[in-house]
Motif scaffolding. Structure first.
Motif, PDB file in Angstrom:
ATOM      1  N   LEU A 209       0.928  -1.190  -0.088  1.00 52.95           N
ATOM      2  CA  LEU A 209       0.017  -0.074  -0.007  1.00 52.95           C
ATOM      3  C   LEU A 209       0.870   1.331  -0.119  1.00 52.95           C
ATOM      4  CD1 LEU A 209      -2.827  -0.988   2.758  1.00 52.95           C
ATOM      5  CD2 LEU A 209      -3.313  -0.276   0.314  1.00 52.95           C
ATOM      6  N   THR A 210       1.863   1.129   0.951  1.00 52.48           N
ATOM      7  CA  THR A 210       2.850   2.433   0.852  1.00 52.48           C
ATOM      8  C   THR A 210       4.123   1.835   1.816  1.00 52.48           C
ATOM      9  OG1 THR A 210       3.331   4.426   1.661  1.00 52.48           O
ATOM     10  CG2 THR A 210       1.933   3.182   3.107  1.00 52.48           C
ATOM     11  N   GLY A 211       5.351   2.358   1.515  1.00 49.65           N
ATOM     12  CA  GLY A 211       6.549   1.707   1.992  1.00 49.65           C
ATOM     13  C   GLY A 211       6.449   0.012   2.408  1.00 49.65           C
ATOM     14  N   THR A 212       6.546  -0.288   3.485  1.00 48.77           N
ATOM     15  CA  THR A 212       6.598  -1.906   3.978  1.00 48.77           C
ATOM     16  C   THR A 212       5.209  -2.419   4.440  1.00 48.77           C
ATOM     17  OG1 THR A 212       7.186  -1.075   5.865  1.00 48.77           O
ATOM     18  CG2 THR A 212       9.050  -1.664   4.409  1.00 48.77           C
ATOM     19  N   LEU A 213       4.027  -1.331   4.158  1.00 50.75           N
ATOM     20  CA  LEU A 213       2.901  -1.763   4.567  1.00 50.75           C
ATOM     21  C   LEU A 213       2.010  -2.531   3.402  1.00 50.75           C
ATOM     22  CD1 LEU A 213       0.712  -1.239   7.206  1.00 50.75           C
ATOM     23  CD2 LEU A 213      -0.201   0.402   5.564  1.00 50.75           C
ATOM     24  N   TYR A 214       1.512  -3.772   3.758  1.00 52.46           N
ATOM     25  CA  TYR A 214       0.785  -4.649   2.874  1.00 52.46           C
ATOM     26  C   TYR A 214      -0.577  -4.976   3.630  1.00 52.46           C
ATOM     27  CZ  TYR A 214       5.079  -5.668   0.423  1.00 52.46           C
ATOM     28  OH  TYR A 214       6.494  -5.557  -0.204  1.00 52.46           O
ATOM     29  N   VAL A 215      -1.493  -5.548   2.658  1.00 52.66           N
ATOM     30  CA  VAL A 215      -3.000  -5.919   3.032  1.00 52.66           C
ATOM     31  C   VAL A 215      -2.596  -7.287   3.513  1.00 52.66           C
ATOM     32  CG1 VAL A 215      -5.173  -6.402   2.481  1.00 52.66           C
ATOM     33  CG2 VAL A 215      -4.015  -4.331   1.816  1.00 52.66           C
TER      34      VAL A 215
ATOM     35  N   LEU B   4      -5.996   4.568   4.073  1.00 53.69           N
ATOM     36  CA  LEU B   4      -4.750   3.897   4.787  1.00 53.69           C
ATOM     37  C   LEU B   4      -3.320   4.590   4.387  1.00 53.69           C
ATOM     38  CD1 LEU B   4      -6.067   0.119   4.302  1.00 53.69           C
ATOM     39  CD2 LEU B   4      -6.178   1.721   6.271  1.00 53.69           C
ATOM     40  N   ARG B   5      -3.437   4.904   3.264  1.00 56.06           N
ATOM     41  CA  ARG B   5      -2.025   5.577   2.728  1.00 56.06           C
ATOM     42  C   ARG B   5      -1.856   6.936   3.590  1.00 56.06           C
ATOM     43  NH1 ARG B   5      -2.079   4.525  -3.733  1.00 56.06           N
ATOM     44  NH2 ARG B   5      -0.990   2.502  -3.614  1.00 56.06           N
TER      45      ARG B   5
ATOM     46  N   VAL C  82     -12.171   4.147  12.050  1.00 58.84           N
ATOM     47  CA  VAL C  82     -11.748   5.163  11.215  1.00 58.84           C
ATOM     48  C   VAL C  82     -12.936   5.939  10.931  1.00 58.84           C
ATOM     49  CG1 VAL C  82     -10.576   5.753   8.920  1.00 58.84           C
ATOM     50  CG2 VAL C  82      -9.523   4.025  10.582  1.00 58.84           C
ATOM     51  N   ASP C  83     -12.864   7.276  11.087  1.00 62.71           N
ATOM     52  CA  ASP C  83     -13.915   8.162  10.528  1.00 62.71           C
ATOM     53  C   ASP C  83     -13.477   8.853   9.175  1.00 62.71           C
ATOM     54  OD1 ASP C  83     -15.829  10.049   9.836  1.00 62.71           O
ATOM     55  OD2 ASP C  83     -15.619  11.375  11.498  1.00 62.71           O
ATOM     56  N   PRO C  84     -13.947   8.273   8.026  1.00 62.28           N
ATOM     57  CA  PRO C  84     -13.133   8.632   6.701  1.00 62.28           C
ATOM     58  C   PRO C  84     -13.374  10.184   6.589  1.00 62.28           C
ATOM     59  CG  PRO C  84     -14.412   6.484   6.350  1.00 62.28           C
ATOM     60  CD  PRO C  84     -14.993   7.038   7.912  1.00 62.28           C
ATOM     61  N   THR C  85     -14.443  10.844   7.013  1.00 67.71           N
ATOM     62  CA  THR C  85     -14.691  12.253   6.815  1.00 67.71           C
ATOM     63  C   THR C  85     -13.655  12.927   7.599  1.00 67.71           C
ATOM     64  OG1 THR C  85     -16.085  12.224   8.557  1.00 67.71           O
ATOM     65  CG2 THR C  85     -16.921  11.751   6.462  1.00 67.71           C
ATOM     66  N   SER C  86     -12.893  12.401   8.353  1.00 62.97           N
ATOM     67  CA  SER C  86     -11.805  13.087   9.083  1.00 62.97           C
ATOM     68  C   SER C  86     -10.530  12.994   8.472  1.00 62.97           C
ATOM     69  CB  SER C  86     -11.630  12.885  10.543  1.00 62.97           C
ATOM     70  OG  SER C  86     -10.983  11.545  10.644  1.00 62.97           O
ATOM     71  N   VAL C  87     -10.304  12.463   7.560  1.00 64.52           N
ATOM     72  CA  VAL C  87      -9.042  11.851   6.871  1.00 64.52           C
ATOM     73  C   VAL C  87      -8.979  12.626   5.127  1.00 64.52           C
ATOM     74  CG1 VAL C  87      -7.510   9.871   6.125  1.00 64.52           C
ATOM     75  CG2 VAL C  87      -8.928   9.830   7.910  1.00 64.52           C
ATOM     76  N   GLU C  88      -7.992  13.312   4.856  1.00 63.72           N
ATOM     77  CA  GLU C  88      -7.692  13.595   3.647  1.00 63.72           C
ATOM     78  C   GLU C  88      -7.236  12.543   2.854  1.00 63.72           C
ATOM     79  OE1 GLU C  88      -5.557  17.232   1.155  1.00 63.72           O
ATOM     80  OE2 GLU C  88      -5.633  17.305   3.232  1.00 63.72           O
ATOM     81  N   THR C  89      -7.929  11.682   2.157  1.00 59.64           N
ATOM     82  CA  THR C  89      -7.507  10.660   0.994  1.00 59.64           C
ATOM     83  C   THR C  89      -6.588  11.139   0.295  1.00 59.64           C
ATOM     84  OG1 THR C  89      -9.781   9.978   1.335  1.00 59.64           O
ATOM     85  CG2 THR C  89      -8.342   8.950  -0.177  1.00 59.64           C
ATOM     86  N   ALA C  90      -5.268  10.179   0.200  1.00 62.12           N
ATOM     87  CA  ALA C  90      -4.396  10.374  -0.867  1.00 62.12           C
ATOM     88  C   ALA C  90      -4.907   9.768  -2.185  1.00 62.12           C
ATOM     89  CB  ALA C  90      -3.138   9.350  -0.386  1.00 62.12           C
ATOM     90  N   SER C  91      -4.440  10.596  -2.956  1.00 64.49           N
ATOM     91  CA  SER C  91      -4.679  10.460  -4.464  1.00 64.49           C
ATOM     92  C   SER C  91      -4.190   9.111  -5.094  1.00 64.49           C
ATOM     93  CB  SER C  91      -4.303  11.486  -5.421  1.00 64.49           C
ATOM     94  OG  SER C  91      -4.860  12.803  -4.921  1.00 64.49           O
ATOM     95  N   PRO C  92      -4.957   8.486  -5.979  1.00 63.91           N
ATOM     96  CA  PRO C  92      -4.331   7.176  -6.779  1.00 63.91           C
ATOM     97  C   PRO C  92      -2.850   7.805  -7.315  1.00 63.91           C
ATOM     98  CG  PRO C  92      -6.468   7.623  -7.431  1.00 63.91           C
ATOM     99  CD  PRO C  92      -6.167   8.636  -6.568  1.00 63.91           C
TER     100      PRO C  92
END
Length: 215
Positions: free
Chosen positions: A27-33, A84-85, A110-120
């Motif tokens: 997903l980012t760096g060393t972070l996987y699902v 998540l990113r 997680v409250d998605p409305t409080s997180v600025e979602t990273a762009s693809p």
């Protein structure tokens, strides 16, 4: 199955399908699902388990519970990836009432409305183009349908499945190093065999568990 439950199940299955490649691509760096857990409705939510590529349920995993809808907008797998990113690239903190434990993992609501979602990223978009051309979305799901998964151990993968003929989610524990082709061929009939089923009181995401690791 009620209409809301059916819509939730379909959304969970779609998110699982679209996040599968992140068990190999970070997903980012060393972070996987490392898992996608279908939350029984209500609430309408899904839990995404993340961690290092070699992490299992015994440690170093975090589960993020994310609502499937916010402000009348449906949350997609692409939204979840961006959320998540953002969370893992910042010093985002959580109040104690949003942090708990689940199956030995930290659980963060997680409250998605409080997180600025990273762009693809460009690679995200390239992958979407290629996947769509190879596996176009038809609106039809296989039976059994994959609602989620979780890496329990180095050679034990839990599959969360549902079928048209049965209410609720069935978990099937399989061995990735085993006879995969034969297992996939037999799986539709194996998960209907009542004598194989047991309960796992530690896992709230399924009604029954089947141990297919020795099959």
């Amino acid at each position: 199955m009620a209409k809301m439950d059916r819509e939730t199940a379909e959304q969970q299955a779609d998110i699982t399908r679209l996040l599968l490649h992140h068990i190999q691509a970070p997903l980012t760096g060393t972070l996987y699902v490392r898992g996608v857990l279908p939350v029984p409705a209500p609430p309408e939510a899904i839990r995404i388990v993340t961690g290092p590529a070699d992490a299992y349920i015994s440690g170093h995993l975090t589960a993020y519970e994310i609502p499937l809808q916010t402000n009348d907008a449906v949350v997609t797998a692409y939204d979840i990836t961006g959320i998540l990113r953002t969370l893992n690239a910042s010093t985002h903190t959580y109040s104690s009432d949003h942090v708990g434990r689940l199956m030995g993992m930290s659980l963060i609501q997680v409250d998605p409305t409080s997180v600025e979602t990273a762009s693809p990223t460009a690679d995200d978009n390239a992958f979407t183009i290629l996947r769509t051309l190879v596996h176009p979305f038809t609106g039809e799901h296989p039976d059994p349908r994959l609602r989620g998964f979780l890496f329990l151990d180095q050679d034990r993968l839990r599959l969360y499945l549902d079928t048209e003929d049965r209410t609720g989610v069935i978990a099937a524990d399989v061995r990735p190093s085993g006879a995969v082709t034969a297992l996939l061929s037999a799986l539709p009939s194996l998960i209907t065999e009542e004598e194989r089923m047991s309960e796992d009181s530690t896992d709230p995401h399924c009604t029954h568990v089947l141990d297919l690791t020795s099959w």
